[in-house]
Motif scaffolding. Structure first.
Motif, PDB file in Angstrom:
ATOM      1  N   LYS A 152      -5.655   2.271   5.587  1.00  0.00           N
ATOM      2  CA  LYS A 152      -5.329   1.150   4.690  1.00  0.00           C
ATOM      3  C   LYS A 152      -3.841   1.165   4.341  1.00  0.00           C
ATOM      4  CE  LYS A 152      -9.028  -1.195   3.121  1.00  0.00           C
ATOM      5  NZ  LYS A 152      -9.114  -2.641   3.248  1.00  0.00           N
ATOM      6  N   LYS A 153      -3.296   2.363   4.111  1.00  0.00           N
ATOM      7  CA  LYS A 153      -1.875   2.483   3.772  1.00  0.00           C
ATOM      8  C   LYS A 153      -1.001   2.030   4.938  1.00  0.00           C
ATOM      9  CE  LYS A 153       1.749   5.602   2.137  1.00  0.00           C
ATOM     10  NZ  LYS A 153       2.749   4.727   2.686  1.00  0.00           N
ATOM     11  N   ASP A 154      -1.383   2.401   6.158  1.00  0.00           N
ATOM     12  CA  ASP A 154      -0.627   1.971   7.338  1.00  0.00           C
ATOM     13  C   ASP A 154      -0.603   0.443   7.431  1.00  0.00           C
ATOM     14  OD1 ASP A 154      -0.244   4.642   8.075  1.00  0.00           O
ATOM     15  OD2 ASP A 154      -1.978   4.644   9.427  1.00  0.00           O
ATOM     16  N   ILE A 155      -1.749  -0.172   7.183  1.00  0.00           N
ATOM     17  CA  ILE A 155      -1.851  -1.636   7.237  1.00  0.00           C
ATOM     18  C   ILE A 155      -0.976  -2.255   6.149  1.00  0.00           C
ATOM     19  CG2 ILE A 155      -3.416  -3.616   6.965  1.00  0.00           C
ATOM     20  CD1 ILE A 155      -3.821  -2.070   9.573  1.00  0.00           C
ATOM     21  N   LEU A 156      -1.072  -1.717   4.955  1.00  0.00           N
ATOM     22  CA  LEU A 156      -0.288  -2.233   3.832  1.00  0.00           C
ATOM     23  C   LEU A 156       1.213  -2.121   4.109  1.00  0.00           C
ATOM     24  CD1 LEU A 156      -0.486  -3.475   1.039  1.00  0.00           C
ATOM     25  CD2 LEU A 156      -0.585  -1.175   0.098  1.00  0.00           C
ATOM     26  N   ASP A 157       1.632  -0.981   4.623  1.00  0.00           N
ATOM     27  CA  ASP A 157       3.049  -0.791   4.963  1.00  0.00           C
ATOM     28  C   ASP A 157       3.497  -1.803   6.015  1.00  0.00           C
ATOM     29  OD1 ASP A 157       3.182   1.323   3.178  1.00  0.00           O
ATOM     30  OD2 ASP A 157       3.088   2.882   4.732  1.00  0.00           O
ATOM     31  N   ALA A 158       2.652  -2.040   7.009  1.00  0.00           N
ATOM     32  CA  ALA A 158       2.992  -2.988   8.074  1.00  0.00           C
ATOM     33  C   ALA A 158       3.073  -4.417   7.540  1.00  0.00           C
ATOM     34  CB  ALA A 158       1.968  -2.894   9.204  1.00  0.00           C
ATOM     35  N   VAL A 159       2.170  -4.773   6.642  1.00  0.00           N
ATOM     36  CA  VAL A 159       2.203  -6.107   6.031  1.00  0.00           C
ATOM     37  C   VAL A 159       3.499  -6.276   5.239  1.00  0.00           C
ATOM     38  CG1 VAL A 159       1.140  -7.567   4.246  1.00  0.00           C
ATOM     39  CG2 VAL A 159      -0.293  -6.493   5.995  1.00  0.00           C
ATOM     40  N   MET A 160       3.836  -5.270   4.447  1.00  0.00           N
ATOM     41  CA  MET A 160       5.067  -5.344   3.654  1.00  0.00           C
ATOM     42  C   MET A 160       6.296  -5.462   4.553  1.00  0.00           C
ATOM     43  SD  MET A 160       4.225  -2.641   0.600  1.00  0.00           S
ATOM     44  CE  MET A 160       5.903  -2.726  -0.019  1.00  0.00           C
ATOM     45  N   TYR A 161       6.315  -4.700   5.630  1.00  0.00           N
ATOM     46  CA  TYR A 161       7.443  -4.743   6.563  1.00  0.00           C
ATOM     47  C   TYR A 161       7.546  -6.118   7.233  1.00  0.00           C
ATOM     48  CZ  TYR A 161      10.280  -3.891  10.681  1.00  0.00           C
ATOM     49  OH  TYR A 161      11.235  -3.990  11.660  1.00  0.00           O
ATOM     50  N   ASN A 162       6.418  -6.607   7.754  1.00  0.00           N
ATOM     51  CA  ASN A 162       6.411  -7.882   8.481  1.00  0.00           C
ATOM     52  C   ASN A 162       6.789  -9.074   7.614  1.00  0.00           C
ATOM     53  OD1 ASN A 162       5.281  -8.038  11.452  1.00  0.00           O
ATOM     54  ND2 ASN A 162       4.312  -6.285  10.461  1.00  0.00           N
ATOM     55  N   LEU A 163       6.467  -8.993   6.332  1.00  0.00           N
ATOM     56  CA  LEU A 163       6.752 -10.114   5.431  1.00  0.00           C
ATOM     57  C   LEU A 163       7.955  -9.838   4.527  1.00  0.00           C
ATOM     58  CD1 LEU A 163       3.090 -11.102   4.513  1.00  0.00           C
ATOM     59  CD2 LEU A 163       4.661 -12.303   6.058  1.00  0.00           C
ATOM     60  N   ASP A 164       8.612  -8.710   4.761  1.00  0.00           N
ATOM     61  CA  ASP A 164       9.803  -8.334   3.995  1.00  0.00           C
ATOM     62  C   ASP A 164       9.525  -8.352   2.488  1.00  0.00           C
ATOM     63  OD1 ASP A 164      12.429  -7.463   3.804  1.00  0.00           O
ATOM     64  OD2 ASP A 164      13.238  -9.500   3.666  1.00  0.00           O
ATOM     65  N   LEU A 165       8.438  -7.670   2.102  1.00  0.00           N
ATOM     66  CA  LEU A 165       8.031  -7.629   0.700  1.00  0.00           C
ATOM     67  C   LEU A 165       8.538  -6.352   0.031  1.00  0.00           C
ATOM     68  CD1 LEU A 165       4.297  -8.734   1.092  1.00  0.00           C
ATOM     69  CD2 LEU A 165       6.279 -10.176   0.570  1.00  0.00           C
ATOM     70  N   ASP A 166       8.942  -6.469  -1.217  1.00  0.00           N
ATOM     71  CA  ASP A 166       9.392  -5.308  -1.985  1.00  0.00           C
ATOM     72  C   ASP A 166       8.232  -4.528  -2.583  1.00  0.00           C
ATOM     73  OD1 ASP A 166      12.078  -5.898  -1.520  1.00  0.00           O
ATOM     74  OD2 ASP A 166      12.169  -7.231  -3.263  1.00  0.00           O
ATOM     75  N   LYS A 167       7.150  -5.241  -2.878  1.00  0.00           N
ATOM     76  CA  LYS A 167       5.984  -4.567  -3.439  1.00  0.00           C
ATOM     77  C   LYS A 167       4.730  -5.063  -2.731  1.00  0.00           C
ATOM     78  CE  LYS A 167       6.054  -7.682  -7.379  1.00  0.00           C
ATOM     79  NZ  LYS A 167       6.083  -7.842  -8.796  1.00  0.00           N
ATOM     80  N   PRO A 168       3.704  -4.234  -2.723  1.00  0.00           N
ATOM     81  CA  PRO A 168       2.495  -4.590  -1.970  1.00  0.00           C
ATOM     82  C   PRO A 168       1.730  -5.748  -2.602  1.00  0.00           C
ATOM     83  CG  PRO A 168       2.195  -2.495  -3.114  1.00  0.00           C
ATOM     84  CD  PRO A 168       3.611  -2.911  -3.335  1.00  0.00           C
ATOM     85  N   PRO A 169       1.157  -6.597  -1.753  1.00  0.00           N
ATOM     86  CA  PRO A 169       0.308  -7.664  -2.285  1.00  0.00           C
ATOM     87  C   PRO A 169      -0.946  -7.052  -2.902  1.00  0.00           C
ATOM     88  CG  PRO A 169       0.411  -7.757   0.125  1.00  0.00           C
ATOM     89  CD  PRO A 169       1.259  -6.621  -0.312  1.00  0.00           C
TER      90      PRO A 169
END
Length: 157
Positions: A118-135
């Protein structure tokens, strides 16, 4: 192009809406449709129907990506399948093209491994969408991962 990613469930339907603008991925909205556990199942399904219709009418996505459901031995299996049916019906009624992805395909596409955490997915989502904090909550991050899988498949990586 505007996409809605959907993580089906009866208690919580995760959603994420992303727009492609000048080859950039822009997060427009994400969240969950929550249904009350104290309600009858048919009322919960109708709530999903209504809320998803409202989301689609507001954001007007042109495509959708939905997680495929794999049967597990669980007391919630039928309920989740019913919720997924409502979701697919809403998308069909709006003439929105739907792509479906297995959890392993989503993990492989987004994080590089079909067994990603789950953490890997969350990190990838944040990276791909250039997010500062997790959704938040996790269901919305999962929905964004599903949408990103479709975008990756279409060459927007």
């Amino acid at each position: 192009m505007r996409i809605i990613g959907i993580d089906p469930g009866l208690a919580r339907v995760g959603y994420g809406i992303i727009e492609i603008e000048n080859e950039r991925k822009i997060l427009l909205d994400c969240g969950v449709i929550e249904t009350g556990k104290d309600k009858k199942e048919e009322d919960r399904l109708y709530e999903i129907f209504q809320d998803l219709n409202e989301l689609i009418n507001h954001w007007k996505p042109t495509v959708a990506a939905v997680e495929k459901f794999f049967f597990y031995r669980s007391s919630t299996t039928i309920s989740v399948v019913q919720a997924r049916g409502v979701i697919m019906m809403v998308l069909a009624s709006k003439k929105i093209h739907v792509s479906e992805y297995s959890p392993a395909k989503i993990k492989l596409t987004i994080a590089g491994s079909g067994k990603a955490s789950k953490k890997d997915i969350l990190d990838a989502v944040m990276y791909n969408l250039d997010l500062d904090k997790p959704p938040k909550p996790d269901d919305s991050a999962d929905a964004l991962a599903i949408a990103l899988t479709k975008l990756n498949e279409d060459g927007f990586n």
